[in-house]
Design an enzyme around this catalytic site. Sequence first.
Site, PDB file in Angstrom:
ATOM      1  N   LYS A  82      -8.880  -4.961   2.058  1.00 14.21           N
ATOM      2  CA  LYS A  82      -8.484  -3.842   2.920  1.00 14.21           C
ATOM      3  C   LYS A  82      -9.636  -3.566   3.877  1.00 14.21           C
ATOM      4  O   LYS A  82     -10.751  -3.275   3.447  1.00 14.21           O
ATOM      5  CB  LYS A  82      -8.158  -2.616   2.069  1.00 14.21           C
ATOM      6  CG  LYS A  82      -7.683  -1.410   2.872  1.00 14.21           C
ATOM      7  CD  LYS A  82      -7.150  -0.304   1.955  1.00 14.21           C
ATOM      8  CE  LYS A  82      -6.758   0.943   2.742  1.00 14.21           C
ATOM      9  NZ  LYS A  82      -6.276   2.024   1.872  1.00 14.21           N
ATOM     10  N   ASP A 125      -2.299  11.917  -1.655  1.00 10.85           N
ATOM     11  CA  ASP A 125      -1.432  11.404  -0.573  1.00 10.85           C
ATOM     12  C   ASP A 125      -0.311  10.600  -1.210  1.00 10.85           C
ATOM     13  O   ASP A 125       0.068   9.526  -0.742  1.00 10.85           O
ATOM     14  CB  ASP A 125      -2.238  10.523   0.395  1.00 10.85           C
ATOM     15  CG  ASP A 125      -1.421  10.138   1.643  1.00 10.85           C
ATOM     16  OD1 ASP A 125      -0.469  10.878   1.975  1.00 10.85           O
ATOM     17  OD2 ASP A 125      -1.721   9.104   2.260  1.00 10.85           O
ATOM     18  N   ASN A 151       3.070   5.025  -0.956  1.00 10.28           N
ATOM     19  CA  ASN A 151       1.809   4.635  -1.587  1.00 10.28           C
ATOM     20  C   ASN A 151       2.010   4.279  -3.057  1.00 10.28           C
ATOM     21  O   ASN A 151       1.108   4.426  -3.879  1.00 10.28           O
ATOM     22  CB  ASN A 151       0.760   5.747  -1.421  1.00 10.28           C
ATOM     23  CG  ASN A 151       0.095   5.678  -0.046  1.00 10.28           C
ATOM     24  OD1 ASN A 151      -0.004   4.601   0.542  1.00 10.28           O
ATOM     25  ND2 ASN A 151      -0.353   6.810   0.463  1.00 10.28           N
ATOM     26  N   ASP A 184      -3.844   3.150  -2.377  1.00 10.20           N
ATOM     27  CA  ASP A 184      -4.335   3.947  -1.246  1.00 10.20           C
ATOM     28  C   ASP A 184      -5.003   5.252  -1.719  1.00 10.20           C
ATOM     29  O   ASP A 184      -4.437   6.331  -1.584  1.00 10.20           O
ATOM     30  CB  ASP A 184      -3.143   4.240  -0.322  1.00 10.20           C
ATOM     31  CG  ASP A 184      -3.587   4.661   1.061  1.00 10.20           C
ATOM     32  OD1 ASP A 184      -4.792   4.721   1.308  1.00 10.20           O
ATOM     33  OD2 ASP A 184      -2.706   4.946   1.894  1.00 10.20           O
TER      34      ASP A 184
HETATM   35  N1  ATP Z   1      -3.529  -3.957  -3.876  1.00 11.16           N
HETATM   36  C1  ATP Z   1      -2.407  -4.126  -3.197  1.00 11.16           C
HETATM   37  N2  ATP Z   1      -1.435  -4.964  -3.660  1.00 11.16           N
HETATM   38  C2  ATP Z   1      -0.292  -5.126  -2.945  1.00 11.16           C
HETATM   39  N3  ATP Z   1      -0.033  -4.543  -1.756  1.00 11.16           N
HETATM   40  C3  ATP Z   1      -0.970  -3.711  -1.257  1.00 11.16           C
HETATM   41  C4  ATP Z   1      -2.185  -3.458  -1.946  1.00 11.16           C
HETATM   42  N4  ATP Z   1      -2.927  -2.590  -1.205  1.00 11.16           N
HETATM   43  C5  ATP Z   1      -2.207  -2.318  -0.111  1.00 11.16           C
HETATM   44  N5  ATP Z   1      -1.003  -2.969  -0.110  1.00 11.16           N
HETATM   45  C6  ATP Z   1       0.011  -2.950   0.952  1.00 11.16           C
HETATM   46  O1  ATP Z   1      -0.625  -2.629   2.172  1.00 11.16           O
HETATM   47  C7  ATP Z   1      -0.081  -1.435   2.736  1.00 11.16           C
HETATM   48  C8  ATP Z   1      -1.192  -0.573   3.329  1.00 11.16           C
HETATM   49  O2  ATP Z   1      -2.146  -0.233   2.324  1.00 11.16           O
HETATM   50  P1  ATP Z   1      -2.699   1.247   2.156  1.00 11.16           P
HETATM   51  O3  ATP Z   1      -1.568   2.188   1.941  1.00 11.16           O
HETATM   52  O4  ATP Z   1      -3.767   1.202   1.124  1.00 11.16           O
HETATM   53  O5  ATP Z   1      -3.395   1.443   3.562  1.00 11.16           O
HETATM   54  P2  ATP Z   1      -3.235   2.616   4.648  1.00 11.16           P
HETATM   55  O6  ATP Z   1      -4.340   2.485   5.594  1.00 11.16           O
HETATM   56  O7  ATP Z   1      -3.045   3.907   3.986  1.00 11.16           O
HETATM   57  O8  ATP Z   1      -1.940   2.227   5.357  1.00 11.16           O
HETATM   58  P3  ATP Z   1      -0.768   3.245   5.688  1.00 11.16           P
HETATM   59  O9  ATP Z   1      -1.306   4.167   6.735  1.00 11.16           O
HETATM   60  O10 ATP Z   1       0.313   2.297   6.164  1.00 11.16           O
HETATM   61  O11 ATP Z   1      -0.428   3.956   4.393  1.00 11.16           O
HETATM   62  C9  ATP Z   1       0.642  -0.764   1.586  1.00 11.16           C
HETATM   63  O12 ATP Z   1       1.724  -0.023   2.071  1.00 11.16           O
HETATM   64  C10 ATP Z   1       1.075  -1.922   0.714  1.00 11.16           C
HETATM   65  O13 ATP Z   1       2.304  -2.423   1.160  1.00 11.16           O
HETATM   66 MG    MG Z   2      -0.895   4.013   2.515  1.00  8.26          MG
END
Ligand code: ATP
Ligand code: MG
Length: 279
Positions: free
Chosen positions: A93, A205, A210, A222
């Site tokens: 990430k 959140d 999430n 997240d």
């Molecule tokens: N460890 C993981 N395993 C599988 N999928 C993941 C994982 N971490 C993140 N994702 C995928 O990546 C997407 C975005 O990750 P995350 O929610 O952590 O980031 P974000 O910056 O909050 O993005 P958003 O603003 O879209 O919520 C998630 O909606 C999920 O589909």
């Molecule tokens: Mg997210």
Amino acid sequence: MKPDDKKIWEKLTDSNDRWRKKKKGKEDYQTINAVIDANTTKILSNLQSKGIIDSITGTIASGKESGVFLATLGPKGKLICEDLSIESPIVIKVFRTSTLNFRSIEKYISGDIRFKKYSKKTRNVIKLWVEKEYRNLSRSTLAGVNVPKPILVKNNVLLMELIGTNGIPSPLLRITPDEATEIMMITILDQIRRLYQKADLIHADLSPYNIVVKESIPFLIDMSQSVISSHPRAEEFLERDLNNILFYFSKRGVDTPETEIIFENIVNNSPDSVKEIIL
Ligand SMILES: Nc1ncnc2c1ncn2[C@@H]1O[C@H](COP(=O)(O)OP(=O)(O)OP(=O)(O)O)[C@@H](O)[C@H]1O
Ligand SMILES: [Mg+2]
């Protein structure tokens, strides 16, 4: 993306076939460019030369504040992950340093006693924000909450376990309507309870966006904004998380309990499980 960075990227994505071919066009470099700046390229390239990652093999999500990628492990990464029972591929990430909203993240950092004294310099706040997700995932893992196990953090880059099957990421609860069942709701509420009671954390959140569902088991993802229970706004955040989840399931025809009943059960460390008070 500068020509030099482009070369590093080619190396970073080298051993991959399909994604590399797909991502080669000008437009794709622009997508990468939007998330990955020169410093991030350096960090990723470093992880590769240290043998932690082998190559980046795909994009899972590219949002406003982060890009989430799939990566295979290098020899050193494999050793680290063997100890943690994590298999390749993993998730990287990358937090986008240019779009992180400082005002919105301030309220989750200040008030958390773990970050009592911190410098408000931009670079430091980003580092702290990413480290916070790492630490929250670690605490949750130790407490037995279903979250991706964290591997390591370096500035704006976080490596963690992939929640998926055979290298394919599992879907979000939001896009799996068949999973909107009573037992899924109860399991999620129990996870929120465990998070609070065993890890002393509130997600802050939580929503169907999430929560990733793997083989009908929900995993909370997240967690950079998650706070500990002594945070001045902890109760407000917990109530909001519960409302989001209960609202989602009630919209899908599941009989849902009152938020207050679950809230009290969680906060007062009641001996009854969520299941016992619902069923
Ligand atoms: N460890 C993981 N395993 C599988 N999928 C993941 C994982 N971490 C993140 N994702 C995928 O990546 C997407 C975005 O990750 P995350 O929610 O952590 O980031 P974000 O910056 O909050 O993005 P958003 O603003 O879209 O919520 C998630 O909606 C999920 O589909
Ligand atoms: Mg997210």
